[in-house]
Design an enzyme around this catalytic site. Structure first.
Site, PDB file in Angstrom:
ATOM      1  N   ALA A   1       3.036   6.125  -2.586  1.00 30.40           N
ATOM      2  CA  ALA A   1       4.181   6.933  -3.036  1.00 30.40           C
ATOM      3  C   ALA A   1       4.148   7.132  -4.546  1.00 30.40           C
ATOM      4  CB  ALA A   1       5.488   6.263  -2.604  1.00 30.40           C
TER       5      ALA A   1
ATOM      6  N   VAL B   1       0.835  -1.205   0.000  1.00 28.53           N
ATOM      7  CA  VAL B   1       0.000   0.000   0.000  1.00 28.53           C
ATOM      8  C   VAL B   1       0.872   1.258   0.000  1.00 28.53           C
ATOM      9  CG1 VAL B   1      -1.806   1.279   1.233  1.00 28.53           C
ATOM     10  CG2 VAL B   1      -1.922  -1.213   1.092  1.00 28.53           C
ATOM     11  N   CYS B   2       1.974   1.221   0.742  1.00 29.50           N
ATOM     12  CA  CYS B   2       2.862   2.390   0.811  1.00 29.50           C
ATOM     13  C   CYS B   2       3.501   2.690  -0.546  1.00 29.50           C
ATOM     14  CB  CYS B   2       3.935   2.181   1.868  1.00 29.50           C
ATOM     15  SG  CYS B   2       3.269   2.087   3.547  1.00 29.50           S
ATOM     16  N   THR B   3       3.851   1.645  -1.291  1.00 34.05           N
ATOM     17  CA  THR B   3       4.425   1.850  -2.619  1.00 34.05           C
ATOM     18  C   THR B   3       3.378   2.432  -3.563  1.00 34.05           C
ATOM     19  OG1 THR B   3       6.028   0.073  -2.298  1.00 34.05           O
ATOM     20  CG2 THR B   3       5.556   0.703  -4.572  1.00 34.05           C
TER      21      THR B   3
END
Length: 175
Positions: free
Chosen positions: A73, A68-70
């Site tokens: 970003a 999810v963080c990728t």
């Protein structure tokens, strides 16, 4: 029986995750705290140097290179020119190392600042809530006066953070 045990385990663990951050999150109209952290290139980044010059998109995320963080970003990356045209800079913050942030930024071609907050001091100052055993995911749009103009909090909707922040910055620019 498995369902029953799962419910019991979840009920026992849930309070520990929610208590990760107990301070109230900053709200619209609150002044942001001043802070200095190290960016992915090993340079000090003092937020006071940017207040009044641009709108600030400060997003807190749990971990470099997680799924999810990728996506989050990359959503900020893909909208980077739109943020710039709207007069905003994007700043990602988590407890990862400077080297880890550098690798993440290089791998995903992230054109914005990633700040290392190793003890989560800034995360705590902003009152970002954790979930389970992870730090939280929350985005703050900060106006030229250094006050929070908008917040967005969604643990699993990483891409929406960029979309919501961009919509707000574009709305602010029209005023």
């Amino acid at each position: 029986m498995k369902y029953f045990l799962s419910v019991i385990l979840f009920s026992l663990l849930l309070p520990f995750g929610i208590k990760a951050q107990s301070k109230k999150s900053l709200d619209v109209g609150d002044k942001i705290p001043l802070f200095t952290l190290t960016d992915q290139n090993g340079k000090e980044f003092n937020i006071a140097d940017h207040i009044g010059k641009h709108a600030l998109i400060i997003y807190f995320y749990p971990k470099d290179e997680s799924m999810v963080c990728t996506k989050e970003a990359c959503a900020f990356r893909d909208s980077f020119n739109d943020f710039t045209k709207a007069g905003a800079i994007v700043i990602g913050v988590n407890s990862g190392t400077v080297a880890g942030h550098k690798h993440f930024a290089d791998k995903e071609k992230l054109p914005f600042v990633l700040l290392s907050d190793p003890d989560n001091k800034v995360l705590k100052q902003f009152g970002v809530k954790g979930a389970f055993f992870m730090t939280g995911r929350e985005t703050f749009v900060v106006d030229l006066s250094g006050k929070v103009a908008f917040t967005y909090d969604s643990m699993m909707q990483g891409v929406a953070h960029a979309q919501q922040a961009l919509a707000m910055v574009q709305k602010m620019k029209k005023k």
